[in-house]
Design an enzyme around this catalytic site. Structure first.
Site, PDB file in Angstrom:
ATOM      1  N   GLU A  58     -14.008  -0.579   6.618  1.00  0.00           N
ATOM      2  CA  GLU A  58     -13.978   0.764   6.017  1.00  0.00           C
ATOM      3  C   GLU A  58     -15.282   0.951   5.241  1.00  0.00           C
ATOM      4  O   GLU A  58     -15.818  -0.013   4.695  1.00  0.00           O
ATOM      5  CB  GLU A  58     -12.768   0.874   5.082  1.00  0.00           C
ATOM      6  CG  GLU A  58     -12.609   2.237   4.432  1.00  0.00           C
ATOM      7  CD  GLU A  58     -11.292   2.356   3.659  1.00  0.00           C
ATOM      8  OE1 GLU A  58     -10.215   2.179   4.269  1.00  0.00           O
ATOM      9  OE2 GLU A  58     -11.358   2.611   2.437  1.00  0.00           O
ATOM     10  N   TYR A  99       0.837  -1.211   0.000  1.00  0.00           N
ATOM     11  CA  TYR A  99       0.000   0.000   0.000  1.00  0.00           C
ATOM     12  C   TYR A  99       0.871   1.261   0.000  1.00  0.00           C
ATOM     13  O   TYR A  99       0.576   2.225  -0.708  1.00  0.00           O
ATOM     14  CB  TYR A  99      -0.949   0.016   1.202  1.00  0.00           C
ATOM     15  CG  TYR A  99      -1.666   1.342   1.341  1.00  0.00           C
ATOM     16  CD1 TYR A  99      -2.544   1.778   0.348  1.00  0.00           C
ATOM     17  CD2 TYR A  99      -1.444   2.169   2.436  1.00  0.00           C
ATOM     18  CE1 TYR A  99      -3.193   3.012   0.455  1.00  0.00           C
ATOM     19  CE2 TYR A  99      -2.094   3.391   2.550  1.00  0.00           C
ATOM     20  CZ  TYR A  99      -2.955   3.811   1.557  1.00  0.00           C
ATOM     21  OH  TYR A  99      -3.585   5.029   1.659  1.00  0.00           O
ATOM     22  N   TYR A 138      -0.647  13.182   6.625  1.00  0.00           N
ATOM     23  CA  TYR A 138      -0.287  12.112   7.558  1.00  0.00           C
ATOM     24  C   TYR A 138       1.205  12.193   7.895  1.00  0.00           C
ATOM     25  O   TYR A 138       2.028  12.472   7.016  1.00  0.00           O
ATOM     26  CB  TYR A 138      -0.578  10.737   6.934  1.00  0.00           C
ATOM     27  CG  TYR A 138      -2.023  10.273   7.030  1.00  0.00           C
ATOM     28  CD1 TYR A 138      -2.960  10.898   7.846  1.00  0.00           C
ATOM     29  CD2 TYR A 138      -2.437   9.156   6.304  1.00  0.00           C
ATOM     30  CE1 TYR A 138      -4.261  10.431   7.922  1.00  0.00           C
ATOM     31  CE2 TYR A 138      -3.747   8.687   6.371  1.00  0.00           C
ATOM     32  CZ  TYR A 138      -4.658   9.322   7.183  1.00  0.00           C
ATOM     33  OH  TYR A 138      -5.939   8.866   7.263  1.00  0.00           O
ATOM     34  N   ARG A 186     -11.223  13.848   1.969  1.00  0.00           N
ATOM     35  CA  ARG A 186     -12.168  12.970   2.688  1.00  0.00           C
ATOM     36  C   ARG A 186     -13.509  12.843   1.988  1.00  0.00           C
ATOM     37  O   ARG A 186     -14.179  11.825   2.111  1.00  0.00           O
ATOM     38  CB  ARG A 186     -12.368  13.494   4.108  1.00  0.00           C
ATOM     39  CG  ARG A 186     -11.095  13.486   4.948  1.00  0.00           C
ATOM     40  CD  ARG A 186     -10.604  12.087   5.229  1.00  0.00           C
ATOM     41  NE  ARG A 186      -9.359  12.080   6.009  1.00  0.00           N
ATOM     42  CZ  ARG A 186      -8.693  10.972   6.315  1.00  0.00           C
ATOM     43  NH1 ARG A 186      -9.122   9.791   5.918  1.00  0.00           N
ATOM     44  NH2 ARG A 186      -7.584  11.057   7.027  1.00  0.00           N
ATOM     45  N   ARG A 196       1.510   6.596  -6.888  1.00  0.00           N
ATOM     46  CA  ARG A 196       0.355   7.455  -7.174  1.00  0.00           C
ATOM     47  C   ARG A 196       0.740   8.929  -7.010  1.00  0.00           C
ATOM     48  O   ARG A 196       0.394   9.772  -7.839  1.00  0.00           O
ATOM     49  CB  ARG A 196      -0.791   7.084  -6.237  1.00  0.00           C
ATOM     50  CG  ARG A 196      -1.960   8.065  -6.279  1.00  0.00           C
ATOM     51  CD  ARG A 196      -3.141   7.617  -5.432  1.00  0.00           C
ATOM     52  NE  ARG A 196      -2.845   7.447  -4.017  1.00  0.00           N
ATOM     53  CZ  ARG A 196      -3.740   7.093  -3.094  1.00  0.00           C
ATOM     54  NH1 ARG A 196      -4.987   6.836  -3.462  1.00  0.00           N
ATOM     55  NH2 ARG A 196      -3.395   6.958  -1.834  1.00  0.00           N
TER      56      ARG A 196
HETATM   57  C1  3EB Z   1      -7.550   6.364   6.026  1.00  0.00           C
HETATM   58  O1  3EB Z   1      -8.369   7.078   6.581  1.00  0.00           O
HETATM   59  C2  3EB Z   1      -7.995   5.001   5.592  1.00  0.00           C
HETATM   60  O2  3EB Z   1      -5.125   5.686  -0.128  1.00  0.00           O
HETATM   61  O3  3EB Z   1      -6.734   6.309  -1.454  1.00  0.00           O
HETATM   62  C3  3EB Z   1      -9.100   5.630   2.881  1.00  0.00           C
HETATM   63  C4  3EB Z   1      -9.474   6.178   1.667  1.00  0.00           C
HETATM   64  C5  3EB Z   1      -7.800   5.183   3.061  1.00  0.00           C
HETATM   65  C6  3EB Z   1      -8.570   6.269   0.602  1.00  0.00           C
HETATM   66  C7  3EB Z   1      -6.320   5.946  -0.331  1.00  0.00           C
HETATM   67  C8  3EB Z   1      -6.905   5.276   1.984  1.00  0.00           C
HETATM   68  C9  3EB Z   1      -7.278   5.817   0.782  1.00  0.00           C
HETATM   69  O4  3EB Z   1      -6.375   6.708   5.848  1.00  0.00           O
HETATM   70  C10 3EB Z   1      -7.374   4.565   4.336  1.00  0.00           C
END
Ligand code: 3EB
Length: 347
Positions: free
Chosen positions: A337, A166, A225, A238, A173
């Protein structure tokens, strides 16, 4: 109500120049529609205005199928899944642009591409390939705003630390988005499948009009992050407020701040994910999930299906369409999720 909104039909449309209210009572003209449907794929493709049809039986669509058809490599937790249909109130054209399958109409565009890692020279190369093709395709058409992307990859949690697949996907990406000069990240989902070994599936919703990104005050924005979650942050917002109404919601898990919560407790994780979804609805000033809010619930372990279903029954109105799929969440400690849509009623 703060700011300025104007009525179009029954629908209050946010004026992006103001801090206004978007109150949806009925679908605005030209809004995207999304629904789960029990009908067979050919009947759905034949209906006027069909932009895309997704199946969820863990298999890619047969080669040479209608380019609007995508076989998602995820399987339902139980029984047979319905199809998902995207539709518009307009004539739809569709075709292929090399490996990219596309359909467009009414200012909306569906774009999909699949690649096999071995054929492309590995995960990073395949990710670069699909993103370069997808972003290049979108940039060359009137529907150039990439609003929402889904990513399904094999063995998403394989590899330790920064070698986790990932994290490698996130880096590739990020590189492709940077090379394409993508200024605004889409809303997104990234989930691990157990379908065809090494196959990467990416599909997107693009539009001629821009959307408005929405973040969650309970969560650190994913692109911010901290380093401990990988060398390149995941580039997504989001949620995306769609032109002509509706909210497209990214994959949402039990993340508070930047960290995963409720380890080993799938019930608490599902409840927290729904609290995060509600925070997004509140941010968009939208009413609770209802019949026009199809949700997709990705559950890591089949054995957790009943516990997750119980949370959904407790937290959501019975009218909320929900599709439960087996899927691996991109952090290995996350067990569930949820993503989906909050569209206008009647859409
Ligand atoms: C998170 O909140 C959960 O890498 O495109 C959620 C939605 C998550 C999209 C992405 C990853 C992705 O981080 C993981």
């Amino acid at each position: 109500m703060t700011g300025f909104s104007y009525a179009r039909g029954d629908t209050w449309i946010h004026d992006p120049r103001q801090h206004g209210t978007r109150r949806m009572t009925a679908a605005a003209p030209g809004a995207l529609r999304v629904a789960y449907c029990a009908d067979p794929v050919p009947a759905l493709l034949e209906r006027p205005g069909t932009l895309a049809v997704f199946t969820f039986d863990g298999q890619s669509a047969p080669p040479g199928s209608d380019p609007r058809r995508l076989g998602v490599l995820l399987a339902p937790l139980a029984g047979r899944a319905p199809c998902e249909r995207w539709s518009v109130e307009a004539d739809v054209s569709h075709g292929r642009d090399g490996d990219v399958r596309w359909a467009c109409g009414g200012g909306w565009r569906f774009v999909a591409i699949e690649a096999d890692e071995d054929a492309q020279g590995g995960l990073e190369a395949a990710t670069r390939y699909v993103y370069d093709r997808l972003l290049g395709h979108a940039a060359g058409h009137p529907e150039r705003h990439c609003l929402r992307i889904w990513n399904y990859l094999d063995a998403i949690n394989a590899g330790a630390g920064d070698s986790e697949r990932y994290r490698r996907f996130c880096s590739a990406r990020a590189r492709s988005m940077a090379v394409h000069g993508l200024e605004r990240y889409p809303a997104a989902t990234a989930i691990g499948h157990h379908g065809v070994h090494g196959r990467l599936q990416v599909y997107a919703l693009c539009a001629a009009e821009a959307g408005v990104a929405l973040e969650n005050p309970r969560q650190v924005s994913a692109w911010n992050y901290p380093r401990r979650y990988g060398p390149d942050a995941p580039n997504f917002v989001r949620a995306m407020q769609l032109p002509r109404g509706g909210l497209a919601i990214s994959g949402t898990a039990a993340v508070l701040g930047a960290d995963s919560h409720h380890l080993h407790d799938v019930t608490a994780q599902a409840t927290e994910a729904i609290a995060n979804l509600r925070a997004l609805l509140a941010g968009a000033r939208l009413p609770a999930f209802a019949a026009a809010s199809p949700l997709k619930v990705y559950v890591r372990h089949l054995a957790d299906a009943a516990r997750v279903s119980a949370v959904l029954e407790r937290e959501l109105a019975p009218s909320v369409p929900r599709l439960l799929l087996q899927g691996d969440v991109c952090r290995r400690e996350l067990l569930v999720e949820i993503d989906g849509w909050r569209l206008a009623e009647g859409s």
